[in-house]
Design a protein around this motif. Sequence first.
Motif, PDB file in Angstrom:
ATOM      1  N   LYS A  26      -6.076  -4.125 -10.099  1.00 32.19           N
ATOM      2  CA  LYS A  26      -6.847  -2.985  -9.586  1.00 32.19           C
ATOM      3  C   LYS A  26      -7.036  -3.128  -8.074  1.00 32.19           C
ATOM      4  O   LYS A  26      -6.959  -2.142  -7.337  1.00 32.19           O
ATOM      5  CB  LYS A  26      -8.198  -2.897 -10.286  1.00 32.19           C
ATOM      6  N   ARG A  28      -4.963  -4.686  -6.111  1.00 31.26           N
ATOM      7  CA  ARG A  28      -3.643  -4.393  -5.528  1.00 31.26           C
ATOM      8  C   ARG A  28      -3.452  -2.895  -5.339  1.00 31.26           C
ATOM      9  O   ARG A  28      -2.942  -2.447  -4.305  1.00 31.26           O
ATOM     10  CB  ARG A  28      -2.524  -4.964  -6.397  1.00 31.26           C
ATOM     11  N   GLU A  29      -3.880  -2.106  -6.315  1.00 29.13           N
ATOM     12  CA  GLU A  29      -3.785  -0.655  -6.186  1.00 29.13           C
ATOM     13  C   GLU A  29      -4.599  -0.159  -4.997  1.00 29.13           C
ATOM     14  O   GLU A  29      -4.177   0.746  -4.282  1.00 29.13           O
ATOM     15  CB  GLU A  29      -4.241   0.038  -7.475  1.00 29.13           C
ATOM     16  N   ARG A  30      -5.766  -0.749  -4.793  1.00 32.16           N
ATOM     17  CA  ARG A  30      -6.585  -0.371  -3.641  1.00 32.16           C
ATOM     18  C   ARG A  30      -5.878  -0.705  -2.336  1.00 32.16           C
ATOM     19  O   ARG A  30      -5.957   0.057  -1.375  1.00 32.16           O
ATOM     20  CB  ARG A  30      -7.939  -1.075  -3.708  1.00 32.16           C
ATOM     21  N   ILE A  32      -2.555  -0.954  -1.867  1.00 35.55           N
ATOM     22  CA  ILE A  32      -1.416  -0.047  -1.746  1.00 35.55           C
ATOM     23  C   ILE A  32      -1.861   1.361  -1.359  1.00 35.55           C
ATOM     24  O   ILE A  32      -1.171   2.057  -0.622  1.00 35.55           O
ATOM     25  CB  ILE A  32      -0.602  -0.037  -3.062  1.00 35.55           C
ATOM     26  N   ASN A  33      -3.034   1.769  -1.824  1.00 32.87           N
ATOM     27  CA  ASN A  33      -3.553   3.112  -1.540  1.00 32.87           C
ATOM     28  C   ASN A  33      -4.377   3.179  -0.258  1.00 32.87           C
ATOM     29  O   ASN A  33      -4.988   4.217   0.019  1.00 32.87           O
ATOM     30  CB  ASN A  33      -4.383   3.612  -2.726  1.00 32.87           C
ATOM     31  N   PHE A  34      -4.419   2.082   0.500  1.00 30.89           N
ATOM     32  CA  PHE A  34      -5.163   2.037   1.762  1.00 30.89           C
ATOM     33  C   PHE A  34      -6.630   2.425   1.569  1.00 30.89           C
ATOM     34  O   PHE A  34      -7.217   3.124   2.394  1.00 30.89           O
ATOM     35  CB  PHE A  34      -4.520   2.948   2.820  1.00 30.89           C
ATOM     36  N   ASP A  35      -7.239   1.990   0.462  1.00 24.44           N
ATOM     37  CA  ASP A  35      -8.626   2.335   0.168  1.00 24.44           C
ATOM     38  C   ASP A  35      -9.628   1.631   1.077  1.00 24.44           C
ATOM     39  O   ASP A  35     -10.795   1.994   1.099  1.00 24.44           O
ATOM     40  CB  ASP A  35      -8.971   1.997  -1.289  1.00 24.44           C
ATOM     41  N   SER A  36      -9.174   0.629   1.791  1.00 20.86           N
ATOM     42  CA  SER A  36     -10.030  -0.132   2.697  1.00 20.86           C
ATOM     43  C   SER A  36      -9.097  -0.849   3.669  1.00 20.86           C
ATOM     44  O   SER A  36      -7.879  -0.773   3.532  1.00 20.86           O
ATOM     45  CB  SER A  36     -10.865  -1.141   1.903  1.00 20.86           C
ATOM     46  N   ALA A  77      -0.798  -2.098   5.235  1.00 25.73           N
ATOM     47  CA  ALA A  77      -1.723  -2.129   4.106  1.00 25.73           C
ATOM     48  C   ALA A  77      -2.505  -3.442   4.134  1.00 25.73           C
ATOM     49  O   ALA A  77      -3.630  -3.512   3.655  1.00 25.73           O
ATOM     50  CB  ALA A  77      -0.975  -1.979   2.786  1.00 25.73           C
TER      51      ALA A  77
END
Length: 102
Positions: A26, A28-30, A32-36, A77
């Motif tokens: 989870k 890793r998904e953050r 990859i999605n540039f969530d932070s 990223a």
Amino acid sequence: MSEYLDTSVIVKWFKEDEEHREESLKLRERVINFDSEFVMSYFGLLELVRALVKNNFPKEKIDKSFQSIHDLYKIDALKNVGVEGALFFAKDIDLKKKINNS
């Protein structure tokens, strides 16, 4: 807010039998999605290789794992922070968490 990634979390992305692997995926998904803004020292790449070698991963999988993390740096990223900077950066993050949770 910036978050420091420890290599032990990244190893879980590649080792399927690791405890807390789902949580690491989870994260890793953050990434990859540039969530932070995620930061890690380039030294972490060597730690990843050592961990996978120690666990008898095939050379091809080690190369692919190394490249996939390196690619995260190339697309920003992951941000590189020097080893000394990582030390103080990680300390400050932990202290902020402690203060926020108090």
